[in-house]
Design a protein around this motif. Structure first.
Motif, PDB file in Angstrom:
ATOM      1  N   GLU A 123       0.858  -1.176   0.000  1.00  0.00           N
ATOM      2  CA  GLU A 123       0.000   0.000   0.000  1.00  0.00           C
ATOM      3  C   GLU A 123       0.897   1.229   0.000  1.00  0.00           C
ATOM      4  O   GLU A 123       1.728   1.402   0.886  1.00  0.00           O
ATOM      5  CB  GLU A 123      -0.911   0.013   1.226  1.00  0.00           C
ATOM      6  CG  GLU A 123      -1.914   1.151   1.191  1.00  0.00           C
ATOM      7  CD  GLU A 123      -2.860   1.107   2.359  1.00  0.00           C
ATOM      8  OE1 GLU A 123      -2.696   1.942   3.277  1.00  0.00           O
ATOM      9  OE2 GLU A 123      -3.753   0.244   2.347  1.00  0.00           O
ATOM     10  N   MET A 126      -0.399   7.879  -2.479  1.00  0.00           N
ATOM     11  CA  MET A 126      -0.168   8.606  -3.725  1.00  0.00           C
ATOM     12  C   MET A 126      -0.316  10.105  -3.456  1.00  0.00           C
ATOM     13  O   MET A 126      -0.900  10.510  -2.450  1.00  0.00           O
ATOM     14  CB  MET A 126      -1.162   8.155  -4.803  1.00  0.00           C
ATOM     15  CG  MET A 126      -1.111   6.653  -5.095  1.00  0.00           C
ATOM     16  SD  MET A 126       0.477   6.053  -5.668  1.00  0.00           S
ATOM     17  CE  MET A 126       0.464   6.663  -7.339  1.00  0.00           C
ATOM     18  N   ASP A 128      -2.196  12.183  -4.818  1.00  0.00           N
ATOM     19  CA  ASP A 128      -3.593  12.623  -4.819  1.00  0.00           C
ATOM     20  C   ASP A 128      -4.311  12.261  -3.520  1.00  0.00           C
ATOM     21  O   ASP A 128      -5.483  12.552  -3.347  1.00  0.00           O
ATOM     22  CB  ASP A 128      -4.345  12.058  -6.025  1.00  0.00           C
ATOM     23  CG  ASP A 128      -4.485  10.526  -5.996  1.00  0.00           C
ATOM     24  OD1 ASP A 128      -4.093   9.886  -5.000  1.00  0.00           O
ATOM     25  OD2 ASP A 128      -4.992   9.986  -6.992  1.00  0.00           O
ATOM     26  N   ASP A 130      -5.062   9.295  -2.431  1.00  0.00           N
ATOM     27  CA  ASP A 130      -5.708   7.991  -2.507  1.00  0.00           C
ATOM     28  C   ASP A 130      -4.624   6.915  -2.587  1.00  0.00           C
ATOM     29  O   ASP A 130      -3.855   6.887  -3.544  1.00  0.00           O
ATOM     30  CB  ASP A 130      -6.607   7.947  -3.748  1.00  0.00           C
ATOM     31  CG  ASP A 130      -7.470   6.705  -3.804  1.00  0.00           C
ATOM     32  OD1 ASP A 130      -7.718   6.103  -2.746  1.00  0.00           O
ATOM     33  OD2 ASP A 130      -7.896   6.350  -4.918  1.00  0.00           O
ATOM     34  N   ALA A 132      -2.516   3.591  -3.316  1.00  0.00           N
ATOM     35  CA  ALA A 132      -2.508   2.529  -4.326  1.00  0.00           C
ATOM     36  C   ALA A 132      -2.213   1.226  -3.608  1.00  0.00           C
ATOM     37  O   ALA A 132      -1.309   1.150  -2.777  1.00  0.00           O
ATOM     38  CB  ALA A 132      -1.439   2.801  -5.374  1.00  0.00           C
ATOM     39  N   MET A 134      -1.082  -2.493  -4.451  1.00  0.00           N
ATOM     40  CA  MET A 134      -0.515  -3.296  -5.523  1.00  0.00           C
ATOM     41  C   MET A 134      -0.194  -4.685  -4.993  1.00  0.00           C
ATOM     42  O   MET A 134       0.566  -4.833  -4.031  1.00  0.00           O
ATOM     43  CB  MET A 134       0.761  -2.615  -6.045  1.00  0.00           C
ATOM     44  CG  MET A 134       1.417  -3.333  -7.168  1.00  0.00           C
ATOM     45  SD  MET A 134       2.813  -2.421  -7.833  1.00  0.00           S
ATOM     46  CE  MET A 134       3.859  -2.216  -6.406  1.00  0.00           C
ATOM     47  N   TYR A 158      -0.026  -1.061 -13.481  1.00  0.00           N
ATOM     48  CA  TYR A 158      -0.970  -0.441 -12.546  1.00  0.00           C
ATOM     49  C   TYR A 158      -0.341   0.781 -11.880  1.00  0.00           C
ATOM     50  O   TYR A 158      -0.950   1.851 -11.806  1.00  0.00           O
ATOM     51  CB  TYR A 158      -1.427  -1.453 -11.499  1.00  0.00           C
ATOM     52  CG  TYR A 158      -2.166  -0.829 -10.338  1.00  0.00           C
ATOM     53  CD1 TYR A 158      -3.480  -0.384 -10.488  1.00  0.00           C
ATOM     54  CD2 TYR A 158      -1.554  -0.668  -9.104  1.00  0.00           C
ATOM     55  CE1 TYR A 158      -4.154   0.202  -9.429  1.00  0.00           C
ATOM     56  CE2 TYR A 158      -2.222  -0.081  -8.045  1.00  0.00           C
ATOM     57  CZ  TYR A 158      -3.516   0.353  -8.212  1.00  0.00           C
ATOM     58  OH  TYR A 158      -4.178   0.943  -7.163  1.00  0.00           O
ATOM     59  N   MET A 159       0.890   0.628 -11.382  1.00  0.00           N
ATOM     60  CA  MET A 159       1.552   1.762 -10.717  1.00  0.00           C
ATOM     61  C   MET A 159       1.827   2.885 -11.708  1.00  0.00           C
ATOM     62  O   MET A 159       1.682   4.057 -11.361  1.00  0.00           O
ATOM     63  CB  MET A 159       2.859   1.314 -10.044  1.00  0.00           C
ATOM     64  CG  MET A 159       2.657   0.714  -8.681  1.00  0.00           C
ATOM     65  SD  MET A 159       1.632   1.700  -7.569  1.00  0.00           S
ATOM     66  CE  MET A 159       2.824   2.786  -6.864  1.00  0.00           C
ATOM     67  N   GLU A 161       0.067   3.678 -14.317  1.00  0.00           N
ATOM     68  CA  GLU A 161      -1.207   4.368 -14.531  1.00  0.00           C
ATOM     69  C   GLU A 161      -1.551   5.264 -13.346  1.00  0.00           C
ATOM     70  O   GLU A 161      -2.014   6.390 -13.520  1.00  0.00           O
ATOM     71  CB  GLU A 161      -2.335   3.362 -14.774  1.00  0.00           C
ATOM     72  CG  GLU A 161      -2.254   2.712 -16.138  1.00  0.00           C
ATOM     73  CD  GLU A 161      -3.296   1.628 -16.335  1.00  0.00           C
ATOM     74  OE1 GLU A 161      -3.724   0.985 -15.332  1.00  0.00           O
ATOM     75  OE2 GLU A 161      -3.686   1.424 -17.491  1.00  0.00           O
ATOM     76  N   ARG A 162      -1.313   4.770 -12.128  1.00  0.00           N
ATOM     77  CA  ARG A 162      -1.593   5.587 -10.936  1.00  0.00           C
ATOM     78  C   ARG A 162      -0.715   6.824 -10.876  1.00  0.00           C
ATOM     79  O   ARG A 162      -1.091   7.838 -10.310  1.00  0.00           O
ATOM     80  CB  ARG A 162      -1.401   4.758  -9.657  1.00  0.00           C
ATOM     81  CG  ARG A 162      -2.462   3.724  -9.388  1.00  0.00           C
ATOM     82  CD  ARG A 162      -3.879   4.325  -9.242  1.00  0.00           C
ATOM     83  NE  ARG A 162      -3.951   5.500  -8.413  1.00  0.00           N
ATOM     84  CZ  ARG A 162      -4.186   5.526  -7.112  1.00  0.00           C
ATOM     85  NH1 ARG A 162      -4.386   4.410  -6.462  1.00  0.00           N
ATOM     86  NH2 ARG A 162      -4.223   6.670  -6.445  1.00  0.00           N
ATOM     87  N   LEU A 163       0.476   6.735 -11.486  1.00  0.00           N
ATOM     88  CA  LEU A 163       1.380   7.883 -11.523  1.00  0.00           C
ATOM     89  C   LEU A 163       1.043   8.841 -12.665  1.00  0.00           C
ATOM     90  O   LEU A 163       1.686   9.872 -12.806  1.00  0.00           O
ATOM     91  CB  LEU A 163       2.833   7.404 -11.643  1.00  0.00           C
ATOM     92  CG  LEU A 163       3.373   6.709 -10.399  1.00  0.00           C
ATOM     93  CD1 LEU A 163       4.708   6.037 -10.700  1.00  0.00           C
ATOM     94  CD2 LEU A 163       3.520   7.703  -9.246  1.00  0.00           C
TER      95      LEU A 163
END
Length: 172
Positions: A123, A126, A128, A130, A132, A134, A158-159, A161-163
């Motif tokens: 965990e 991020m 923002d 929220d 992430a 993974m 996935y990471m 995209e979150r970035l």
């Protein structure tokens, strides 16, 4: 999250059945010190997430190598530490939540050593706000009680995209 851990748990059950079933693979046995070795590896993983150089070096052989879908796919210990230190500048924090784990001992051959298989979730907070989550699978070989090599498997896309990275299929 629970939904995604179910396939991993079922896979672990099948692996455990394979090791404890009718006939174990020659030269392999369940680790009688599994609890201690799993805890050691979890502490190593958490030190790696935190980029704690002293704890990482203390847990590893000088020649330790890491493999997996990371920045360069494989890295010696010094390179791994530098990569992790750079990563925590962008994403400080993070916690490894250990899930199902097991450990076996391979007595001889090129794969000899104590192997720890750990499934879990990292965990990461991020920017923002929220976090992430993974899923990761880390396979670690211990030689004489220290990490000799490890393999980390996770969803790198996935990471990314979150970035904020966007994936564009070829030809578009």
């Amino acid at each position: 999250m629970r939904q995604t851990l179910k396939p991993i748990f079922l896979s672990l059950c099948l692996i455990l059945f394979a090791f404890t079933g009718i006939k174990a693979q020659a030269g392999m046995e369940l680790n009688p010190n599994a609890e201690q070795d799993i805890e050691f590896v979890v502490e190593f993983i958490q030190a790696a997430i935190a980029a704690d150089e002293e704890k990482i070096r203390g847990a590893c052989h000088d020649e330790a190598m890491g493999y997996g879908p990371t920045v360069k796919d494989s890295a010696d210990l010094s390179t791994f530490i530098k990569v992790r230190q750079q990563a925590v500048k962008n994403l400080p924090g993070g916690e490894f939540k250990s899930g199902p784990a097991m450990s076996v001992i391979v007595a001889e051959g090129g794969m000899a050593g104590t192997w720890v298989f750990n499934w879990g979730v990292v965990e990461t907070p991020m920017k923002d706000g929220d976090p992430a989550e993974m899923m990761v699978h880390v396979v670690t070989r211990l030689i004489e009680g220290k990490v000799e090599r490890w393999f980390a498997y996770f969803d790198n896309a996935y990471m990314m995209e979150r970035l904020g990275y966007k994936f564009t299929p070829p030809g578009e």
